[in-house]
Design a protein around this motif. Structure first.
Motif: not given
Length: 425
Positions: A347-354, A372-378, A382-387
């Motif tokens: 099953k797909d549990v995904g991965s996390v990054g802190v 699957g990427t992330f963006s900062d509002q400031e 664009t950021w990836n799961i590896l920070g």
């Protein structure tokens, strides 16, 4: 009755798996038996002879380990622990004997990998899918992936990445993937499996002094180094697909030449446990199911657990632990290693990054994107799961990875009962 039937199924499957591991070990085969063990049981290690510690307390005082943890009064280990097979200093311990139980296999019955070899991501694609979970560890320009499809059968890899000796470890029963430095007390330690458990977690040992170490917390619990602490190294469990996309020239742990069904999961449906986990005798915290995945963090006096289910639902959690602004990312696409018989089909549990969400003194606030990427509002970067910022004004910047590990909730609570549990804002 459902729980009873499931228990019997898991016990049979795990017992058969562990029996096969032990049965395949040849005591004379390099890499399967500790060099120290071959010198004969009951002989004190040379390292202990050269550095004996006189820590006898004064009347009315309690002996202390170097970290200030109280040593328990000397008491011979129970016969069930087969102490005659060990050169461990059993007069030094920090935990009660009754907390240590057999997991089934004998000492080194689950053989650590001592001389790891590596292959290219392209070559590894012949047997790994994009969904396969791997432990990513980076150091000094070297990026290596350690597939859980291998570690589920060996639990420890004694490796050297660049100039850094490390132990890459995985305890299937706790879903605990942890990396430690092997250099300790002026020497490089080699780790093996004791075949013993505490709170259902792997107890390792070092072959130099045969101290027993708790994998979950990296602490010596029995032996010369009882109370001592190994140095953690930050790592991350991600999908093989994400590893190859980011590190096309990286290195992937190759399958050892041992009779194992690499890619198969001997703990089928273990992470669907609906009650007391296998070989766990501790107290359960019912705020979450026992085998709910959490990412656990300890920053100073702050201890926090973020449930995977919550992070997956939100995509991003912007939080603050003490004085540190943190962000927890979640990306789908990583299979559970402890679900279906074939790991790649789990099953797909995904991965996390802190990560610390500050860049050059600026505190960022993140949102997830549909791809699957992330963006900062400031800044809109664009950021990836590896920070890593992969586009926008901050492209090329990296967030500082915070020491955090994926665990099952029951195990995290067993070792950190003071933990807070993130429940959303």
């Amino acid at each position: 009755m459902r729980w009873t039937a499931w228990s019997l199924t898991v016990i049979v499957l795990v017992a058969l798996s562990l029996w096969s591991l032990g049965a395949c070990v040849n005591p004379g085969e390099p890499g399967t038996t500790s060099p120290a063990a071959s010198s004969g049981a009951g002989t004190a290690p040379e390292a202990a002879d050269s550095g004996a510690v006189d820590n006898a307390p004064a009347p009315g005082e309690v002996a202390k380990a170097p970290q200030g943890i109280a040593l328990l009064p000397p008491e011979s280990p129970p016969a069930r622990l087969n102490s005659s097979y060990w050169r461990t200093d059993f007069s030094r311990r920090t935990v009660p004997w009754e907390e240590i139980i057999s997991g089934g296999p004998p000492k080194d019955g689950i053989p650590a990998i001592d001389e790891p070899t590596f292959e290219s991501p392209e070559s590894a694609r012949e047997w790994l899918s994009d969904r396969d979970p791997v432990i990513l560890f980076e150091h000094d320009g070297h990026a290596r992936a350690y597939p859980l499809a291998i570690l589920i059968w060996h639990e420890i890899v004694n490796d050297t990445v660049g100039d850094l000796p490390v132990a890459v470890t995985f305890c299937p029963l706790c879903n605990a993937s942890i990396v430690f430095e092997r250099t300790f007390d002026g020497q490089v330690l080699d780790f093996g499996t004791t075949g013993l458990l505490r709170n259902s977690d792997l107890i390792m040992y070092d072959r130099q002094t045969e101290t027993w170490w708790q994998q979950f917390i990296g602490q010596g619990i029995v032996g010369r180094y009882a109370g001592e602490q190994l140095t953690f190294r930050a790592s991350q469990v991600i999908s093989f697909g994400d590893f190859t996309a980011r590190y096309p020239n990286g290195e992937v742990l190759a399958r050892p030449a041992m009779p194992r069904t690499y890619g198969a999961n001997p703990y089928t449906q273990y992470d669907s446990t609906a009650g007391q986990p296998f070989l766990f005798r501790g107290e359960l915290d019912t705020r979450l199911p026992a085998t709910e995945r959490v990412v656990g963090i300890q920053l100073g006096d702050v201890v926090m657990a973020y449930p995977f289910s919550t992070v997956a639902e939100l995509g991003v959690i912007n939080d603050r632990l003490g004085d540190v602004p943190v962000v927890v990312f979640h990306k789908p696409g990583t299979a559970s290693a402890l679900d279906t018989r074939q790991i790649s089909e789990g099953k797909d549990v995904g991965s996390v990054g802190v990560f610390d969400r500050r860049v050059d003194g600026q505190e960022l606030t993140f949102v997830r994107n549909a791809d699957g990427t992330f963006s900062d509002q400031e800044t809109g970067s664009t950021w990836n799961i590896l920070g890593e910022a992969v586009a926008g004004p901050l492209a090329g910047q990296r967030l500082e990875r915070i020491l955090a590990f994926d665990h099952f909730w029951f195990a995290w609570y067993a070792f950190f009962p003071q933990t807070a549990l993130y429940q959303g804002s």
